[in-house]
Design a protein around this motif. Structure first.
Motif, mmCIF file in Angstrom:
data_model
loop_
_atom_site.group_PDB
_atom_site.id
_atom_site.type_symbol
_atom_site.label_atom_id
_atom_site.label_comp_id
_atom_site.label_asym_id
_atom_site.label_seq_id
_atom_site.Cartn_x
_atom_site.Cartn_y
_atom_site.Cartn_z
ATOM 1 N N MET A 160 -51.180 -14.022 1.442
ATOM 2 C CA MET A 160 -49.818 -13.609 1.815
ATOM 3 C C MET A 160 -49.903 -12.528 2.900
ATOM 4 S SD MET A 160 -47.488 -15.273 0.083
ATOM 5 C CE MET A 160 -45.935 -14.424 -0.097
ATOM 6 N N ASP A 161 -50.819 -11.569 2.706
ATOM 7 C CA ASP A 161 -51.011 -10.502 3.706
ATOM 8 C C ASP A 161 -51.442 -11.103 5.038
ATOM 9 O OD1 ASP A 161 -50.648 -8.886 1.567
ATOM 10 O OD2 ASP A 161 -52.688 -8.060 1.510
ATOM 11 N N THR A 203 -54.292 -15.818 -3.458
ATOM 12 C CA THR A 203 -52.931 -16.063 -2.955
ATOM 13 C C THR A 203 -52.304 -14.754 -2.454
ATOM 14 O OG1 THR A 203 -52.135 -15.978 -5.238
ATOM 15 C CG2 THR A 203 -52.411 -18.155 -4.281
ATOM 16 N N GLN A 204 -52.546 -13.664 -3.160
ATOM 17 C CA GLN A 204 -51.992 -12.361 -2.745
ATOM 18 C C GLN A 204 -52.518 -11.972 -1.357
ATOM 19 O OE1 GLN A 204 -50.018 -9.555 -4.399
ATOM 20 N NE2 GLN A 204 -50.128 -9.150 -2.202
ATOM 21 N N GLU A 205 -53.839 -12.084 -1.177
ATOM 22 C CA GLU A 205 -54.411 -11.658 0.107
ATOM 23 C C GLU A 205 -54.015 -12.596 1.242
ATOM 24 O OE1 GLU A 205 -58.029 -9.812 0.750
ATOM 25 O OE2 GLU A 205 -58.301 -9.157 -1.322
ATOM 26 N N PHE A 211 -47.812 -18.746 -3.981
ATOM 27 C CA PHE A 211 -48.003 -17.383 -4.492
ATOM 28 C C PHE A 211 -47.342 -17.249 -5.873
ATOM 29 C CE2 PHE A 211 -46.256 -12.925 -4.490
ATOM 30 C CZ PHE A 211 -47.463 -12.306 -4.750
ATOM 31 N N ARG A 212 -46.117 -17.797 -6.000
ATOM 32 C CA ARG A 212 -45.435 -17.745 -7.306
ATOM 33 C C ARG A 212 -46.155 -18.627 -8.324
ATOM 34 N NH1 ARG A 212 -40.966 -20.432 -6.833
ATOM 35 N NH2 ARG A 212 -40.731 -20.736 -4.597
ATOM 36 N N GLU A 234 -45.120 -19.030 -0.055
ATOM 37 C CA GLU A 234 -44.488 -18.181 -1.080
ATOM 38 C C GLU A 234 -44.391 -18.929 -2.422
ATOM 39 O OE1 GLU A 234 -41.208 -18.492 -2.434
ATOM 40 O OE2 GLU A 234 -40.920 -20.388 -1.391
ATOM 41 N N ARG A 284 -54.915 -15.395 -8.387
ATOM 42 C CA ARG A 284 -54.001 -14.283 -8.060
ATOM 43 C C ARG A 284 -54.438 -13.575 -6.793
ATOM 44 N NH1 ARG A 284 -53.692 -10.763 -13.399
ATOM 45 N NH2 ARG A 284 -52.609 -9.343 -12.013
ATOM 46 N N ARG A 285 -55.741 -13.240 -6.743
ATOM 47 C CA ARG A 285 -56.222 -12.427 -5.631
ATOM 48 C C ARG A 285 -56.173 -13.202 -4.315
ATOM 49 N NH1 ARG A 285 -62.153 -9.686 -4.898
ATOM 50 N NH2 ARG A 285 -61.942 -9.572 -2.656
ATOM 51 N N ARG A 292 -49.454 -17.335 -10.378
ATOM 52 C CA ARG A 292 -49.426 -16.279 -11.400
ATOM 53 C C ARG A 292 -49.691 -16.800 -12.813
ATOM 54 N NH1 ARG A 292 -50.643 -13.124 -14.108
ATOM 55 N NH2 ARG A 292 -50.003 -10.962 -14.436
#
Ligand code: FAD
Length: 384
Positions: free
Chosen positions: A333-334, A329-331, A351-352, A348, A326-327, A355
């Motif tokens: 994305m940023d 892929t989230q970062e 990222f999905r 994207e 999670r972390r 989860r």
């Protein structure tokens, strides 16, 4: 002493799996957009290529061992599989350790999913209401319940289904597990579930309505013995999730390179940009999780899947790995900025996809509870 050096044979098999993943990536968006379709049994490119999983199963000589090396292949998990692999079916694994000789003979060759979750019972299977009643006259069990999110059920021949029997003298309803084959009277398949991520992941719902199975279909597997299968699969799905995260990290790297902004790992913290610092921290998470996965699988290879130590190590890998997926892929994305949201790329999607790895096979909170109970010597009644 644990040695994490790969053998030449490990390297060979891992390279095959890595190449497979690179070849099949071109199908990733198609199966993401067409989630009503299951992945094909085999993509056309599979015909010309050896299957690393099959090679390992045939002969593990020269590898780090069948369990550890298989986890190295799991760490190369593709967006779409070049060919389906049968050794992921958790119901089949339960037959292998909990089935009698007769049950192994009857069901051991079948692809069987595991069906525990119900609409009101996910993290807490004890809330399950599905029931099993013995019909002595017919020597059959009569099963009722609704099972949801059953992985692999579209492809499988059936599932190992967990249900609850009639209350005993203390009013407690015991847990039983049964093999339910497709085609059994009273089994109604509802179909595939629409998902936000991992859309090529076969996930189906079904209902049991007075579904009758012969008494030989009842396994000698209560709650604990059925759930033991997760001791092996938690680190496996963590490896899948970590690959999703690694895809993102690789995309960030490629992007930095393209901009002439490659990371210089030799520089001290003060000489690095904040962006490079963030990437390095994410890579550390990735590597730490990978080591936990390998350590859990090493423990499984040494002590077996039913061992308590293996259980705790698997929970540690899964708790850390779900969070890492999670972390990271989230970062990423940023870090990728607008590129992360363009359909031309897969960021994207990854990222999905990431989860789910902190939801199924025990959400992060549940795996942390398992670890805490073991550390503090609490029962599940004491700490839940
Ligand atoms: C793609 C997919 C495949 C799946 N495959 C299978 C399968 O093959 N077989 C199967 O049986 N099931 C399967 N599942 C179901 C999955 O195991 C459950 O979704 C999962 O256990 C979570 O249950 P839930 O969805 O009911 O969420 P809930 O249990 O309602 O949890 C919601 C949130 O509350 C948190 N939470 C719950 N209890 C506690 C607690 N005591 N302390 C702290 N936090 C808590 C959870 O961590 C989570 O964040 C699958 C699900 C998906 C989405």
């Amino acid at each position: 002493m644990v040695d994490f050096t790969l053998t030449p044979r490990d390297e060979e098999l891992v390279n095959l799996a890595r190449e497979d993943a690179a070849i099949s990536r071109k199908y990733a968006r198609y199966y993401d957009q067409h989630h009503e379709l299951l992945e094909p049994v085999e993509l056309p490119e599979a015909k010309e290529r050896p299957d690393p999983y099959a090679l390992l199963q045939e002969d593990a000589t020269g590898t780090s061992g069948p369990v550890v090396t298989q986890s190295l292949l799991h760490l190369e998990y593709p967006d779409v599989r070049l060919r389906r692999d049968s050794n992921r079916f958790l119901g089949t694994k339960i037959i292998a350790y909990a089935g009698t000789a007769e049950q192994v003979e009857r069901f051991g060759h079948l692809l069987l999913s595991i069906a525990i979750t119900e609409p009101g019972a996910g993290s807490d299977p004890r809330a399950m209401v599905g029931s099993a009643r013995y019909d002595e006259a017919a020597d059959e069990w009569v099963l009722n319940g609704e099972k949801i999110y059953c992985s692999g059920f579209g492809e499988a021949a059936g599932a190992v289904v967990m249900l609850r029997g009639a209350p005993d003298e203390h009013g407690v309803r015991p847990f039983y597990s049964f093999v339910v084959e497709k085609g059994s009277p009273g089994l109604q398949v509802i179909g595939q579930v629409d998902k936000m991520g991992m859309r090529a992941w076969d996930t189906a719902d079904f209902v049991l309505q007075d579904c009758r199975v012969p008494s030989v279909n009842k396994l000698n597997a209560d709650f604990k013995r059925t759930l033991m299968v997760f001791n092996g699969s938690r680190a496996m799905v963590t490896a899948f999730g970590l690959k999703t995260a690694r895809n993102m990290l690789e995309m960030v790297h490629d992007n930095l390179l393209k901009d002439g902004n490659a990371i210089d790992y030799g520089r001290g913290r003060n000489g690095r940009s904040a962006v490079h610092d963030r990437v390095i921290a994410l890579e550390a998470w990735h590597d730490a999780t990978k080591l936990l996965i390998l350590h859990a699988k090493w423990s499984e290879q040494k002590q077996g899947v039913t061992d308590e130590g293996t259980m705790v190590e698997a929970a540690m890998a899964k708790a850390m790995g779900g969070m890492a997926a999670r972390r990271i892929t989230q970062e990423c994305m940023d870090l990728l900025g607008p590129l992360a949201l363009m359909e031309e790329f897969l960021a994207e999607k990854w990222f999905r996809d990431a989860r789910i790895f902190d939801i199924f096979e025990g959400a992060g909170e549940i795996n942390r509870l398992i670890i805490a109970r073991w550390l503090l010597d609490y029962s599940s009644k004491d700490l839940n």
